[in-house]
Design a protein around this motif. Structure first.
Motif, PDB file in Angstrom:
ATOM      1  N   ALA A 329      -9.719 -32.185   3.045  1.00  0.00           N
ATOM      2  CA  ALA A 329      -9.166 -33.284   2.247  1.00  0.00           C
ATOM      3  C   ALA A 329      -7.788 -32.913   1.699  1.00  0.00           C
ATOM      4  CB  ALA A 329     -10.126 -33.628   1.107  1.00  0.00           C
ATOM      5  N   VAL A 330      -7.641 -31.676   1.197  1.00  0.00           N
ATOM      6  CA  VAL A 330      -6.343 -31.235   0.682  1.00  0.00           C
ATOM      7  C   VAL A 330      -5.314 -31.202   1.809  1.00  0.00           C
ATOM      8  CG1 VAL A 330      -5.104 -29.268  -0.287  1.00  0.00           C
ATOM      9  CG2 VAL A 330      -7.300 -29.953  -1.255  1.00  0.00           C
ATOM     10  N   LYS A 331      -5.743 -30.712   2.982  1.00  0.00           N
ATOM     11  CA  LYS A 331      -4.824 -30.685   4.116  1.00  0.00           C
ATOM     12  C   LYS A 331      -4.398 -32.099   4.522  1.00  0.00           C
ATOM     13  CE  LYS A 331      -4.503 -29.536   9.001  1.00  0.00           C
ATOM     14  NZ  LYS A 331      -5.229 -29.100  10.209  1.00  0.00           N
ATOM     15  N   GLU A 332      -5.339 -33.038   4.491  1.00  0.00           N
ATOM     16  CA  GLU A 332      -5.013 -34.416   4.868  1.00  0.00           C
ATOM     17  C   GLU A 332      -4.018 -35.032   3.882  1.00  0.00           C
ATOM     18  OE1 GLU A 332      -7.532 -38.476   5.881  1.00  0.00           O
ATOM     19  OE2 GLU A 332      -8.473 -36.506   6.161  1.00  0.00           O
ATOM     20  N   LEU A 333      -4.180 -34.737   2.592  1.00  0.00           N
ATOM     21  CA  LEU A 333      -3.215 -35.233   1.603  1.00  0.00           C
ATOM     22  C   LEU A 333      -1.849 -34.601   1.820  1.00  0.00           C
ATOM     23  CD1 LEU A 333      -5.332 -35.280  -1.696  1.00  0.00           C
ATOM     24  CD2 LEU A 333      -4.780 -37.183  -0.178  1.00  0.00           C
ATOM     25  N   HIS A 334      -1.846 -33.306   2.136  1.00  0.00           N
ATOM     26  CA  HIS A 334      -0.579 -32.612   2.373  1.00  0.00           C
ATOM     27  C   HIS A 334       0.158 -33.232   3.562  1.00  0.00           C
ATOM     28  CE1 HIS A 334       2.118 -29.402   3.765  1.00  0.00           C
ATOM     29  NE2 HIS A 334       2.124 -28.976   2.511  1.00  0.00           N
ATOM     30  N   VAL A 335      -0.571 -33.499   4.650  1.00  0.00           N
ATOM     31  CA  VAL A 335       0.047 -34.091   5.839  1.00  0.00           C
ATOM     32  C   VAL A 335       0.518 -35.507   5.531  1.00  0.00           C
ATOM     33  CG1 VAL A 335      -0.413 -34.867   8.193  1.00  0.00           C
ATOM     34  CG2 VAL A 335      -1.226 -32.632   7.442  1.00  0.00           C
ATOM     35  N   GLN A 336      -0.266 -36.269   4.779  1.00  0.00           N
ATOM     36  CA  GLN A 336       0.124 -37.638   4.445  1.00  0.00           C
ATOM     37  C   GLN A 336       1.403 -37.663   3.612  1.00  0.00           C
ATOM     38  OE1 GLN A 336      -1.894 -40.271   5.342  1.00  0.00           O
ATOM     39  NE2 GLN A 336      -0.927 -41.981   4.281  1.00  0.00           N
ATOM     40  N   TRP A 337       1.581 -36.652   2.761  1.00  0.00           N
ATOM     41  CA  TRP A 337       2.716 -36.644   1.860  1.00  0.00           C
ATOM     42  C   TRP A 337       3.953 -36.000   2.487  1.00  0.00           C
ATOM     43  CZ3 TRP A 337       4.126 -39.428  -1.918  1.00  0.00           C
ATOM     44  CH2 TRP A 337       5.082 -39.016  -2.850  1.00  0.00           C
ATOM     45  N   PHE A 338       3.782 -34.827   3.109  1.00  0.00           N
ATOM     46  CA  PHE A 338       4.920 -34.101   3.663  1.00  0.00           C
ATOM     47  C   PHE A 338       5.085 -34.292   5.162  1.00  0.00           C
ATOM     48  CE2 PHE A 338       4.348 -31.672  -0.270  1.00  0.00           C
ATOM     49  CZ  PHE A 338       5.664 -31.528  -0.680  1.00  0.00           C
ATOM     50  N   GLY A 339       4.076 -34.815   5.831  1.00  0.00           N
ATOM     51  CA  GLY A 339       4.157 -34.986   7.267  1.00  0.00           C
ATOM     52  C   GLY A 339       3.735 -33.733   8.019  1.00  0.00           C
ATOM     53  N   SER A 340       3.786 -33.810   9.329  1.00  0.00           N
ATOM     54  CA  SER A 340       3.412 -32.688  10.188  1.00  0.00           C
ATOM     55  C   SER A 340       4.385 -32.622  11.353  1.00  0.00           C
ATOM     56  CB  SER A 340       1.977 -32.865  10.690  1.00  0.00           C
ATOM     57  OG  SER A 340       1.871 -34.022  11.506  1.00  0.00           O
ATOM     58  N   GLU A 341       4.056 -31.805  12.342  1.00  0.00           N
ATOM     59  CA  GLU A 341       4.937 -31.671  13.497  1.00  0.00           C
ATOM     60  C   GLU A 341       5.024 -32.961  14.307  1.00  0.00           C
ATOM     61  OE1 GLU A 341       3.450 -28.430  15.723  1.00  0.00           O
ATOM     62  OE2 GLU A 341       4.003 -26.898  14.254  1.00  0.00           O
ATOM     63  N   THR A 342       4.007 -33.792  14.194  1.00  0.00           N
ATOM     64  CA  THR A 342       3.968 -35.019  15.009  1.00  0.00           C
ATOM     65  C   THR A 342       4.151 -36.292  14.203  1.00  0.00           C
ATOM     66  OG1 THR A 342       1.542 -35.071  14.813  1.00  0.00           O
ATOM     67  CG2 THR A 342       2.480 -33.915  16.718  1.00  0.00           C
ATOM     68  N   SER A 343       4.207 -36.205  12.867  1.00  0.00           N
ATOM     69  CA  SER A 343       4.323 -37.418  12.055  1.00  0.00           C
ATOM     70  C   SER A 343       5.193 -37.133  10.842  1.00  0.00           C
ATOM     71  CB  SER A 343       2.934 -37.911  11.614  1.00  0.00           C
ATOM     72  OG  SER A 343       2.290 -36.937  10.809  1.00  0.00           O
ATOM     73  N   ASN A 344       5.816 -38.194  10.309  1.00  0.00           N
ATOM     74  CA  ASN A 344       6.650 -38.094   9.120  1.00  0.00           C
ATOM     75  C   ASN A 344       5.819 -38.382   7.882  1.00  0.00           C
ATOM     76  OD1 ASN A 344       9.021 -37.553  10.607  1.00  0.00           O
ATOM     77  ND2 ASN A 344       9.301 -39.758  11.006  1.00  0.00           N
ATOM     78  N   GLY A 345       6.143 -37.675   6.808  1.00  0.00           N
ATOM     79  CA  GLY A 345       5.440 -37.890   5.555  1.00  0.00           C
ATOM     80  C   GLY A 345       6.079 -38.969   4.713  1.00  0.00           C
ATOM     81  N   ALA A 346       5.281 -39.551   3.811  1.00  0.00           N
ATOM     82  CA  ALA A 346       5.794 -40.621   2.955  1.00  0.00           C
ATOM     83  C   ALA A 346       6.852 -40.099   1.989  1.00  0.00           C
ATOM     84  CB  ALA A 346       4.633 -41.257   2.193  1.00  0.00           C
ATOM     85  N   ARG A 347       6.738 -38.837   1.574  1.00  0.00           N
ATOM     86  CA  ARG A 347       7.654 -38.293   0.590  1.00  0.00           C
ATOM     87  C   ARG A 347       9.088 -38.239   1.113  1.00  0.00           C
ATOM     88  NH1 ARG A 347      11.024 -34.793  -0.388  1.00  0.00           N
ATOM     89  NH2 ARG A 347      11.144 -33.402  -2.193  1.00  0.00           N
ATOM     90  N   ASN A 348       9.262 -38.071   2.432  1.00  0.00           N
ATOM     91  CA  ASN A 348      10.605 -37.924   3.002  1.00  0.00           C
ATOM     92  C   ASN A 348      11.369 -39.238   3.084  1.00  0.00           C
ATOM     93  OD1 ASN A 348      10.100 -35.176   3.428  1.00  0.00           O
ATOM     94  ND2 ASN A 348       9.149 -35.588   5.417  1.00  0.00           N
ATOM     95  N   LEU A 349      10.689 -40.363   2.958  1.00  0.00           N
ATOM     96  CA  LEU A 349      11.368 -41.650   3.105  1.00  0.00           C
ATOM     97  C   LEU A 349      12.392 -41.871   1.994  1.00  0.00           C
ATOM     98  CD1 LEU A 349       8.349 -43.895   4.144  1.00  0.00           C
ATOM     99  CD2 LEU A 349      10.099 -42.886   5.615  1.00  0.00           C
ATOM    100  N   GLY A 350      12.030 -41.547   0.752  1.00  0.00           N
ATOM    101  CA  GLY A 350      12.966 -41.716  -0.361  1.00  0.00           C
ATOM    102  C   GLY A 350      14.141 -40.774  -0.264  1.00  0.00           C
TER     103      GLY A 350
END
Length: 833
Positions: A329-350
């Motif tokens: 669950a913590v890893k999923e939140l981290h990926v959702q916020w900061f993104g991963s190698e294959t996806s962009n995180g929500a935090r980077n949009l701002g």
């Protein structure tokens, strides 16, 4: 070859370049495992011998493709749904019988230098429990859960929503690729190693109060509750032996009980489960010329008689599932916020939006850009700089589609942050707290002394959990506050964008709070306070540090609480009050915190799992030294084609009876050297009775008896021996035959005269000497059941299924021809030549 009856054949299959192990036959199905080799690595292949068809073939080794692996033994689970494979270099894997997928890689309590020992074989013993049968169902059955325990409490709690494994996630390739073209790889995270090494029983998410992914996919509301619980593996014992004198035990096939030392100078050749808590093993010494001791070693593990081991194993398994749930669950939140190698995180949009504004200011308008200052000026005065006006009016950065995408990503991320913190991770931590509190109580009871539970480490884990629960509450409040500020910011952004392009159809409305938008400018747009939950170091911090003065008495604390309740009409603080306390936790990285929690909890339960090793005792003949065995007489290779075969069974309420068998080239035809030994249950360390026999099997060629060349032999049961043989002077014809040995007359030896014998091979040499001196006559017996093999070329190997009602023999020759026979059904009137 004239015989009275022949075996019924199941079929013949071709499997070139394969090996056959003695335990390859599935006990309850028409299946057999053949081992092939590809590129220096062994592969498991499952075949249906009655249909001559391969079901699957899988690579079983660990590491990359260049790692050399070899399978040295296999064993079948009591429920017939999986099998275990032991490898060299040392590795234990459990595979599903359905598709060969690797279900578990078992942890080993052994030397850190894996090259210092090799595994020898594996046995999987079922639990010999008395099954209670009743016509009336037990409606009060609690599935062995004691009321008031941690598991009883967890059963009353609502199930946590499942979190998919990385391997369960479907991608476009899985959905649209043609069958057989998709390639699946096992994804391993840094934290996955801790979970892999955690002692656990087979997965049971319901015991951990977690809903399984399969139950969610079910269309039937009660589908998860249907089905009969498979109990064949419950309290079963998987035992793996090595050549350094240790046996490795696993409860239910997966939960490690530690390694038990037998003799550092020996290799464990055979194993028998004597009583529910005892094992009988015969040791082999010598690497170049192995010699097996006549004197068994009795291993007692009395802790297996008590339910404490299983209770601790269930707590360990539940704690593992809950910790793994929090980690994912913590890893999923981290990926959702900061993104991963294959996806962009929500935090980077701002931050990307601010960076694009500063790039425009720098490249098109010159000067040192300050995007936050220009935005604040527009918010307060309503007047925008030239660069900001140009940026807000550009369709590239300020399109409605782009703003909606930004809004959707941030809303989903912050809502997920809030919901996961409150509805998933926090409840999982609370359940884990209940588990550890029970372990903490057990650590103070004398019945659990052998588990070596460290109270200080348990308390440290409880403190970590309490801290994590508080940090999750802070995270949920922070996410909720940032979400409201982000929505206010978007309302303002849409208001200013509409004001720059006024139209009669689109009249801008003032819906934002200026202070909230300004707060988002300061912390949220370019950088967010939520970053602290996933980045930064974690200093050691006691829970007493952020609290108030702890020197006050309990009555003073209670009085203050009562006063607070009267003055504030409740005890619930709002988000702002909770966030005021956030400054007391300058370091709050959940990634590091959950890793430390997992490491500490795993260490506690791994220490407790070694209880089998700590509680075990070994009994062996004190006069026998394994160092003396290699110097004792052995059978030369010119005299016998293979090593000694043995069969040991429990008789007469605890006594052991052992048969030893080896073919000997004694004269014109081969003979079977048989020895029968008996060990009294009160003194199992040495035989109390020894009988010997030299058997010459014959076949009738018309009316003339002919001798046999014996290629392979194995005990089928207490009455019969299965041999693979060729008739003398007819090397092209190979047969499989059954020989009765239960009604033969053995010659009893004086035990005192045999007291100087130490090895099984030495005893069989004595049989040959007795025959040469004329003290022992050959017993001749005509083979009554046999069947000619269609293959049988070169060297052969044999595997037997000894289960009553499914007795099957399989023979594999050097050309890869496998033939299987029903050892119970007969084909009358068969006459082979």
């Amino acid at each position: 070859m004239d015989v009275k009856s022949s075996f019924s054949s199941f079929g013949v299959l071709q499997a070139p370049s394969t090996r056959l192990l003695p335990s390859a036959c599935c006990p309850d199905k028409d299946l057999i495992v053949l081992i092939s080799r590809l590129g220096g690595r062994d592969r498991l292949g499952l075949w249906n011998y009655s249909h001559s068809a391969k079901i699957w073939e899988v690579d079983t080794g660990a590491g990359d493709e260049n790692t050399m692996t070899e399978i040295v033994g296999i064993a079948w689970s009591p429920d017939g749904k999986s099998l275990v494979a032991v490898h060299h270099p040392p590795l234990i894997t459990i595979h599903s019988l359905q598709d060969g997928a690797m279900m578990y890689t078992l942890p080993m309590r052994s030397s850190s230098d894996a090259s210092s020992f090799n595994f020898v074989d594996a046995w999987w013993f079922c639990d010999a429990r008395s099954v209670k049968t009743s016509a009336i169902p037990d409606i009060l059955s609690r599935n062995d859960v004691v009321p008031g325990t941690a598991h009883a409490i967890l059963r009353t709690l609502p199930l946590l929503d499942s979190i998919q494994e990385d391997s369960q996630r479907s991608v476009a390739m899985d959905l649209f690729a043609f069958q057989g073209t998709q390639t699946k790889t096992s994804i391993r995270t840094h934290l996955g190693g801790i979970i892999d090494e955690w002692p656990t029983l087979p997965q049971d998410l319901m015991s951990a109060s977690i809903n399984s992914h399969q139950n969610i996919q079910s269309t039937e509301p009660l589908e998860a509750l249907k089905g009969e619980v498979e109990e064949s593996n419950v309290n079963s014992l998987l035992v793996v032996t090595d050549n350094s004198g240790f046996i490795h035990c696993y409860l239910d096939g997966t939960y490690p009980l530690g390694r038990i030392a037998i003799d550092s100078e020996s290799s464990i050749k055979s194993l028998l489960k004597h009583r529910k808590h005892s094992l009988v093993t015969f040791r082999t010494a010598g690497r170049s010329t192995p010699v097996t001791s006549l004197y068994p070693v009795i291993v007692d593990v009395p802790i297996l008689l008590r339910r404490h081991v299983r209770d601790m194993a269930k707590l360990s398994s539940t704690a593992r599932e809950l910790v793994w749930y929090c980690m994912r669950a913590v890893k999923e939140l981290h990926v959702q916020w900061f993104g991963s190698e294959t996806s962009n995180g929500a935090r980077n949009l701002g931050s990307n939006w601010i960076e694009a504004l500063e790039v425009k200011q720098r490249e098109q308008f010159g000067g040192e850009p300050n995007a936050i200052l220009d935005l604040t000026s527009l918010l307060v005065t309503g007047r925008a700089s030239e660069s900001l006006l140009d940026f807000l009016g550009s369709a590239e950065q300020m399109s409605e589609r782009g703003i909606q995408k930004w809004e959707s990503a941030m809303t989903d991320a912050l809502a997920k942050m809030r919901d996961y913190s409150e509805q998933r991770i926090t409840p999982a931590c609370q359940r884990l707290h209940i588990i550890l509190e029970e372990v903490q109580g057990w650590a103070q009871l004398p019945e659990y002394t052998l588990f070596d539970l460290p109270l200080a480490d348990i308390q440290a884990c409880l403190d970590l959990l309490s801290r994590m629960i508080l940090l999750l509450a802070l995270l949920a409040s922070t996410a909720r506050l940032e979400l409201s500020r982000f929505k206010a910011f978007l309302h303002w952004l849409r208001f200013e964008t509409s004001a720059l392009n006024p139209s009669s159809d689109n009249v801008p409305q003032l819906r934002h709070d200026v202070l909230e938008v300004n707060n988002y400018f300061i912390s949220g747009l370019a950088s967010s306070p939520i970053d602290q939950w996933f980045t930064g170091s974690m200093r050691q911090l006691s829970l007493s540090e952020p609290s108030y003065d702890s020197s006050r008495s309990l009555s003073e604390v209670v009085e203050e609480a009562q006063s607070f309740a009267k003055n504030h009409n409740g005890l619930i603080e709002d988000d702002s009050a909770i966030l005021d306390k956030a400054s007391e936790f300058p370091n709050r990285n959940l990634n590091i915190l959950v890793e430390e929690l997992a490491t500490r909890c795993k260490a506690i339960f791994s220490r407790a799992a070694d209880v089998g090793s700590r509680s075990s005792t070994t009994h062996k003949a004190s006069a026998v030294s394994m160092a003396d065995l290699p110097s004792r007489p052995t059978l030369p290779d010119s005299l016998t084609p293979f090593s000694v075969r043995e069969r040991t069974t429990v008789i007469d309420e605890g006594d052991l009876r052992q048969f030893l068998l080896v073919p000997l080239k004694t004269g014109h035809c081969d003979s079977l050297s048989l020895a029968r030994l008996r060990y009294h249950k009160e003194a199992l360390e040495r035989p109390c009775e020894i009988s010997i026999l030299l058997l010459e099997p014959l076949v009738l060629m018309g009316s003339e008896p002919k001798g046999l060349d014996l290629l392979e032999a194995e005990f089928l049961d207490d009455q019969s021996i299965i041999v693979v043989c060729r008739v003398k002077d007819n090397d092209k014809l190979t047969n499989v035959a059954m020989i009765k040995y239960d009604d033969l007359v053995y010659q009893t030896m004086e035990v005192n005269q045999m007291s100087n014998l130490l090895g099984q091979e030495e005893l069989l040499c004595e049989i040959v000497e007795q025959w040469k001196q004329g003290h022992l006559l050959k017993t001749q017996r005509v083979v009554e059941r046999a069947r000619a093999l269609k293959g049988g070329l070169g060297a052969v190997s044999m595997a037997l299924n000894r289960r009553v009602g499914r007795r099957v023999g399989c023979v594999l020759d050097s050309q890869g021809t496998l033939e299987s026979f029903d050892m119970e059904a007969e084909e009358d009137g068969v006459d082979g030549d």
